[in-house]
Scaffold this active site. Sequence first.
Site, PDB file in Angstrom:
ATOM      1  N   LYS A 180       0.641  -1.262  -0.070  1.00  0.00           N
ATOM      2  CA  LYS A 180       0.002  -0.005   0.011  1.00  0.00           C
ATOM      3  C   LYS A 180       0.978   1.262   0.025  1.00  0.00           C
ATOM      4  CE  LYS A 180      -0.232  -0.072   4.916  1.00  0.00           C
ATOM      5  NZ  LYS A 180      -0.950  -0.628   6.101  1.00  0.00           N
ATOM      6  N   TYR A 224      15.379  30.746   4.407  1.00  0.00           N
ATOM      7  CA  TYR A 224      13.851  31.407   4.825  1.00  0.00           C
ATOM      8  C   TYR A 224      14.001  31.714   6.365  1.00  0.00           C
ATOM      9  CZ  TYR A 224      11.361  30.626   0.404  1.00  0.00           C
ATOM     10  OH  TYR A 224      11.121  30.611  -0.939  1.00  0.00           O
TER      11      TYR A 224
HETATM   12  C1  LIG Z   1      -0.246  -1.520   6.752  1.00  0.00           C
HETATM   13  C2  LIG Z   1      -0.795  -2.895   7.297  1.00  0.00           C
HETATM   14  C3  LIG Z   1       0.000  -3.886   7.447  1.00  0.00           C
HETATM   15  C4  LIG Z   1       1.549  -4.039   7.555  1.00  0.00           C
HETATM   16  O1  LIG Z   1       2.151  -3.406   8.512  1.00  0.00           O
HETATM   17  P1  LIG Z   1       3.638  -3.325   9.081  1.00  0.00           P
HETATM   18  O2  LIG Z   1       3.663  -3.026  10.224  1.00  0.00           O
HETATM   19  O3  LIG Z   1       4.339  -2.447   7.968  1.00  0.00           O
HETATM   20  O4  LIG Z   1       4.259  -4.811   8.590  1.00  0.00           O
HETATM   21  C5  LIG Z   1      -0.659  -5.091   7.961  1.00  0.00           C
HETATM   22  N1  LIG Z   1      -1.736  -5.359   8.111  1.00  0.00           N
HETATM   23  C6  LIG Z   1      -2.707  -4.151   7.867  1.00  0.00           C
HETATM   24  C7  LIG Z   1      -4.222  -4.258   8.067  1.00  0.00           C
HETATM   25  C8  LIG Z   1      -2.149  -2.895   7.549  1.00  0.00           C
HETATM   26  O5  LIG Z   1      -3.076  -1.876   7.367  1.00  0.00           O
END
Ligand SMILES: *Cc1c(COP(=O)(O)O)cnc(C)c1O
Length: 383
Positions: free
Chosen positions: A40, A274
């Site tokens: 994701k 800045y």
């Molecule tokens: C993002 C996510 C993960 C992965 O989490 P990590 O801590 O990066 O391994 C796993 N399960 C769900 C439901 C998530 O949203």
Amino acid sequence: MPVEGWRRPAWAEVDLDALAHNTSLLCRVVAPARLCAVVKADGYGHGARAVAHTLLAAGASSLGVALVDEGIELRDDGIDDEVLLLAEAPGTSLGDAIDARLTLTVGSLRGARELAGAAEHRSPMPVHVKVDTGMHRQGVAPDDLGGVLELLGAAGLAIGGVWTHLSVADGAGTHTEAFTRSQLDVFRRALDSASDSIPDGAVLHAANTAGALSFPEARLDLVRVGLGIYGYLPHPSMQAVLDDAGAGALRPVMSVKARVSAIRDLPAGARPSYGRRRALERPSRVATVPVGYADGYPRAMLDGGANVLIRGRRMPLAGVVTMDQLLVDCGADTDVDVGDEVVLLGSQGTERITADEWATALGTISWEVLCGIKQRIPKLAVT
Ligand SMILES: *Cc1c(COP(=O)(O)O)cnc(C)c1O
């Protein structure tokens, strides 16, 4: 590093060998559980397209995304493997999600009803149902699991899995440990009470990276690993788990680099950038680097005491980070020059700057650092 369409000397290198190393290492540690590689947020900032094929080739059994659009992007890139949606899709996007053969998650009674309606004219992939065991973000109440499964079954939908999400598996300490165990207990009880509606072969899963490493009993049939595949541990203490498994260490996958675009020698007392926030303590050579907060190098890095690497040495920022550029205090005795490589994240010589170092400077977590690297920075796959 000339790349077509790339006109600014600022880029990220995505080390596909490190990615494959991390993935197969984690697959070995969690086996016989399978590993869903979470891509994701554009593969945690690494470029989902750049990483997806390598993850699957290195042993991931499926990919996890948060958005329907992220899943469709993978399909458009030729990914044929299972793509699991980690959140309930909005009712308006169910048709597209089904057409893209994404594995849907149902996380509410309302979502179950909507999907039952959408499935009248199309047949989705087997559905996963999420149970809320204490994260309180998404998921059906444990007592509602049986009812939701029956509703889905009555609508002719196949159940592919049942899962939950842990909220504190990355924290150290007995309090968080107790809460994780209580979440797993609630999950087990919900599964028991709904067992008549859960088909054999339904995939049970609960663990993110932290859960997969710290709680072997949370591995179940599948672990959903994000952070770990990109080369970072949720907590330094988790290295012990890898050591016990004789697995070695994870390797950070992403580096962010640029080249010095301008140089000036300034007197003590000059206040670059800045707001004229900080005076040079001594005459200094100040380098301009073409990366800014619009690229994901946050403004707060100045107050966080961030360093960059040039010519193998750590150097501090010389003023506030601007939208497209930042300034580096290279000191008095230096021949740093235009065109020199600057490492913002990653290693140069014997020095290394990690996402954990950024996170400490920013008061945040490595997850946010990685997915904060914007698409404006081109991602170059290197091996
Ligand atoms: C993002 C996510 C993960 C992965 O989490 P990590 O801590 O990066 O391994 C796993 N399960 C769900 C439901 C998530 O949203």
